[in-house]
Design a protein around this motif. Structure first.
Motif, PDB file in Angstrom:
ATOM      1  N   PRO A 166     -67.411   3.494 -29.929  1.00 30.87           N
ATOM      2  CA  PRO A 166     -68.512   2.752 -29.291  1.00 30.87           C
ATOM      3  C   PRO A 166     -68.509   2.980 -27.785  1.00 30.87           C
ATOM      4  O   PRO A 166     -67.490   3.373 -27.207  1.00 30.87           O
ATOM      5  CB  PRO A 166     -68.175   1.284 -29.628  1.00 30.87           C
ATOM      6  CG  PRO A 166     -67.249   1.345 -30.790  1.00 30.87           C
ATOM      7  CD  PRO A 166     -66.470   2.618 -30.646  1.00 30.87           C
ATOM      8  N   PRO A 167     -69.637   2.741 -27.131  1.00 32.85           N
ATOM      9  CA  PRO A 167     -69.699   2.895 -25.671  1.00 32.85           C
ATOM     10  C   PRO A 167     -68.629   2.051 -24.979  1.00 32.85           C
ATOM     11  O   PRO A 167     -68.323   0.933 -25.411  1.00 32.85           O
ATOM     12  CB  PRO A 167     -71.108   2.404 -25.318  1.00 32.85           C
ATOM     13  CG  PRO A 167     -71.897   2.584 -26.576  1.00 32.85           C
ATOM     14  CD  PRO A 167     -70.938   2.333 -27.701  1.00 32.85           C
ATOM     15  N   LEU A 168     -68.060   2.580 -23.920  1.00 31.87           N
ATOM     16  CA  LEU A 168     -66.987   1.881 -23.224  1.00 31.87           C
ATOM     17  C   LEU A 168     -67.548   0.753 -22.363  1.00 31.87           C
ATOM     18  O   LEU A 168     -68.604   0.896 -21.736  1.00 31.87           O
ATOM     19  CB  LEU A 168     -66.216   2.844 -22.333  1.00 31.87           C
ATOM     20  CG  LEU A 168     -65.482   3.989 -23.029  1.00 31.87           C
ATOM     21  CD1 LEU A 168     -64.734   4.839 -21.997  1.00 31.87           C
ATOM     22  CD2 LEU A 168     -64.516   3.457 -24.068  1.00 31.87           C
ATOM     23  N   PRO A 169     -66.849  -0.370 -22.291  1.00 27.24           N
ATOM     24  CA  PRO A 169     -67.262  -1.419 -21.353  1.00 27.24           C
ATOM     25  C   PRO A 169     -66.959  -0.978 -19.930  1.00 27.24           C
ATOM     26  O   PRO A 169     -66.114  -0.106 -19.701  1.00 27.24           O
ATOM     27  CB  PRO A 169     -66.376  -2.604 -21.762  1.00 27.24           C
ATOM     28  CG  PRO A 169     -65.151  -1.975 -22.352  1.00 27.24           C
ATOM     29  CD  PRO A 169     -65.630  -0.729 -23.041  1.00 27.24           C
ATOM     30  N   PRO A 170     -67.618  -1.574 -18.953  1.00 27.31           N
ATOM     31  CA  PRO A 170     -67.279  -1.243 -17.562  1.00 27.31           C
ATOM     32  C   PRO A 170     -65.876  -1.736 -17.226  1.00 27.31           C
ATOM     33  O   PRO A 170     -65.274  -2.517 -17.961  1.00 27.31           O
ATOM     34  CB  PRO A 170     -68.348  -1.986 -16.751  1.00 27.31           C
ATOM     35  CG  PRO A 170     -68.789  -3.103 -17.640  1.00 27.31           C
ATOM     36  CD  PRO A 170     -68.689  -2.583 -19.041  1.00 27.31           C
ATOM     37  N   THR A 171     -65.361  -1.268 -16.127  1.00 24.97           N
ATOM     38  CA  THR A 171     -64.067  -1.772 -15.682  1.00 24.97           C
ATOM     39  C   THR A 171     -64.181  -3.253 -15.317  1.00 24.97           C
ATOM     40  O   THR A 171     -65.275  -3.740 -14.972  1.00 24.97           O
ATOM     41  CB  THR A 171     -63.570  -0.993 -14.456  1.00 24.97           C
ATOM     42  OG1 THR A 171     -64.456  -1.242 -13.353  1.00 24.97           O
ATOM     43  CG2 THR A 171     -63.515   0.504 -14.734  1.00 24.97           C
ATOM     44  N   LEU A 172     -63.082  -3.963 -15.387  1.00 32.63           N
ATOM     45  CA  LEU A 172     -63.077  -5.348 -14.907  1.00 32.63           C
ATOM     46  C   LEU A 172     -63.416  -5.391 -13.420  1.00 32.63           C
ATOM     47  O   LEU A 172     -64.069  -6.316 -12.944  1.00 32.63           O
ATOM     48  CB  LEU A 172     -61.701  -5.977 -15.137  1.00 32.63           C
ATOM     49  CG  LEU A 172     -61.217  -6.148 -16.580  1.00 32.63           C
ATOM     50  CD1 LEU A 172     -59.843  -6.802 -16.592  1.00 32.63           C
ATOM     51  CD2 LEU A 172     -62.198  -6.942 -17.413  1.00 32.63           C
TER      52      LEU A 172
END
Length: 482
Positions: free
Chosen positions: A300-306
């Motif tokens: 799945p698409p990666l979440p943005p960095t914290l």
């Protein structure tokens, strides 16, 4: 056969044959060794270099290699170093933690396995997956850049800082180049962050289990790692908030993406809760984003960095190019905001001054080359294929072992062993069977929740070798498990 195994095997043969030659006598030429052992000239050169490093031979450019002449000054004096046990361990009244570091878990994954062993313990890409030609071309171009051999800016080459800022901050440009410091890889960045953000004796919250390099770095800084359990959705944020309150910690080290060793990805709700728990405690989150470029094909698409979602400087981001390129491409980045950035900067200057400019320029050339996106796509496809090959082999060969989570990125499988398994005995049996593995104990800051193994599917030559490694591990399990 791995190139490094060929080098080790040839070095052993030549070492065993040295007694045939008088001291100072010339060894066979490189061409003769190539023809005799059917290896490449590079293998011969590296084997002779290994013997030269041991002081057994002397190489003379244009003349060849000679058996070294031993010094006639007598035997090397052996002193009494037992006094160091007291000096290295004695604590003053103001010290709160033991002075031992405990780097065995790091050393276990860095150690080169014996010749013929299958490497399931390493944390780096096999040489067949490394962009060696692209890196060589980048290094050559970098060496010709104007000013490439001058002293670099203390914070790093501006273009490289800008590239990392775009990678960390995403399309919205949430991170500026001025927020970034170039570091000598991820491990160096982690150590700098811990030293800068927490004093000696302070508690530091860590995931449990977690990367042993975090534990070793914290202990080397004189800090006390405090574990917070992880499940399939990342760190348990209910327990994280409680750990902040109970310990008074002001730092939490987190791997939100493809956590090492479990492969967990921090869920969307927990991402917010991690930052809010740290905000409530007046603490920092050190985001170790080591595996972002190790996503598997079809994930799945990666979440943005914290860090990209945090304008208040709670998150200090750690990233690196090393994992997706080569162990020797030790170029990484720290991103932070506010006074913490200056503290990090000063700490890094004291530790290492700066990252060599030719290496920074080579990294910049590499990530700007057309080969870079192709390399990332190749790694994504290969890691998925290798993950499936190792997972299939483990399920066929090791039915008593449990794999609770199949990661969509990274390069590890975290195996739960039957209750009561002696990890040390299994590790030794695996070595005898010709397969290198990483026991689970070093991944825990305190008492482990069970017996585990971490297996890497990135360091082996390919699916066939992964299957053979699992078969050898079955032999070791048959010896230890009852």
């Amino acid at each position: 056969m791995h190139e490094r195994n060929s080098v080790a095997e040839l070095a052993k043969v030549l070492r065993d044959e040295l007694d045939r030659y008088r001291e100072g006598e010339k060894l066979p030429s490189s061409r003769a060794l190539v023809e005799r052992f059917h290896v490449s000239p590079v293998t011969v050169t590296r084997a002779l270099a290994a013997l030269a490093a041991e002081g057994l031979v002397v190489t003379r450019p244009g003349a060849g290699a000679y058996r070294a002449v031993r010094s006639r000054g007598g035997e090397r004096r052996v002193g009494d170093t037992s006094w160091q046990e007291v000096a290295l361990s004695a604590e003053t009244a103001g010290e709160y933690v033991p002075r031992s570091i405990g780097a065995s878990g790091v050393l276990a994954t860095l150690a080169v396995p014996p010749a013929g062993a299958i490497e399931l313990n390493g944390g780096y890409l096999h040489s067949a997956l490394q962009p060696e030609r692209a890196m060589a071309a980048a290094l050559a171009r970098a060496g010709r850049r104007p000013g490439a051999w001058d002293r670099p800016p203390i914070d790093g080459v501006g273009e490289l800082r800008a590239w990392f800022a775009r990678e960390i901050g995403g399309p919205a440009g949430a991170v500026a180049a001025g927020d970034v410091l170039i570091t000598a890889g991820g491990q160096s960045a982690l150590t700098v962050a811990l030293r800068a953000l927490a004093p000696p004796g302070a508690p530091v919250l860590v995931e449990s289990p977690t990367y042993p390099g975090v534990l070793a770095a914290a202990r080397a800084c004189g800090q006390r790692p405090v574990p917070v359990p992880v499940d399939a959705r990342g760190v348990r944020t209910d327990l994280l908030a409680a750990a902040f309150r109970a310990s008074g910690a002001r730092v939490f080290v987190c791997q939100p993406l493809f956590q090492n060793p479990t492969g967990a990805v921090l869920g969307e709700e927990r991402r917010r809760e991690v930052v809010e728990a740290a905000r409530a405690a007046g603490a920092f989150v050190v985001e170790d984003d080591f595996a972002r470029r190790l996503v598997h094909e079809g994930a799945p698409p990666l979440p943005p960095t914290l860090c990209a979602d945090d304008p208040d400087g709670i998150v200090v981001h750690v990233g690196s190019l090393t994992k997706v390129t080569s162990p020797s491409m030790r170029v990484g980045a720290l991103a932070a905001r506010g006074p913490a950035l200056e503290r990090l900067r000063e700490t890094q200057i004291v530790d290492s001054f700066f990252v060599p400019r030719p290496l920074q320029e080579a990294a910049l050339e590499l990530v700007g080359a057309p080969a870079w996106p192709r390399h990332l796509r190749t790694v994504a496809a290969q890691l998925r294929a290798r993950r499936e090959a190792l997972l299939t082999a483990v399920r066929q060969e090791l039915p008593r072992v449990t794999v609770d989570h199949v990661p969509p990125g990274g390069c590890f499988l975290w195996l739960r062993l039957p209750d009561g398994t002696d990890e040390g005995a299994l590790f030794a049996a695996a070595q005898r069977a010709g397969v290198a593995v990483a026991p689970g104990r070093p991944y825990f800051a305190a008492e482990p929740t069970g017996a585990y193994l971490r297996l890497s599917f990135a360091a082996a030559a390919g699916p066939a070798e992964l299957a053979e490694g699992a078969a050898r591990l079955r032999t070791a399990c048959a010896e230890v498990l009852t």
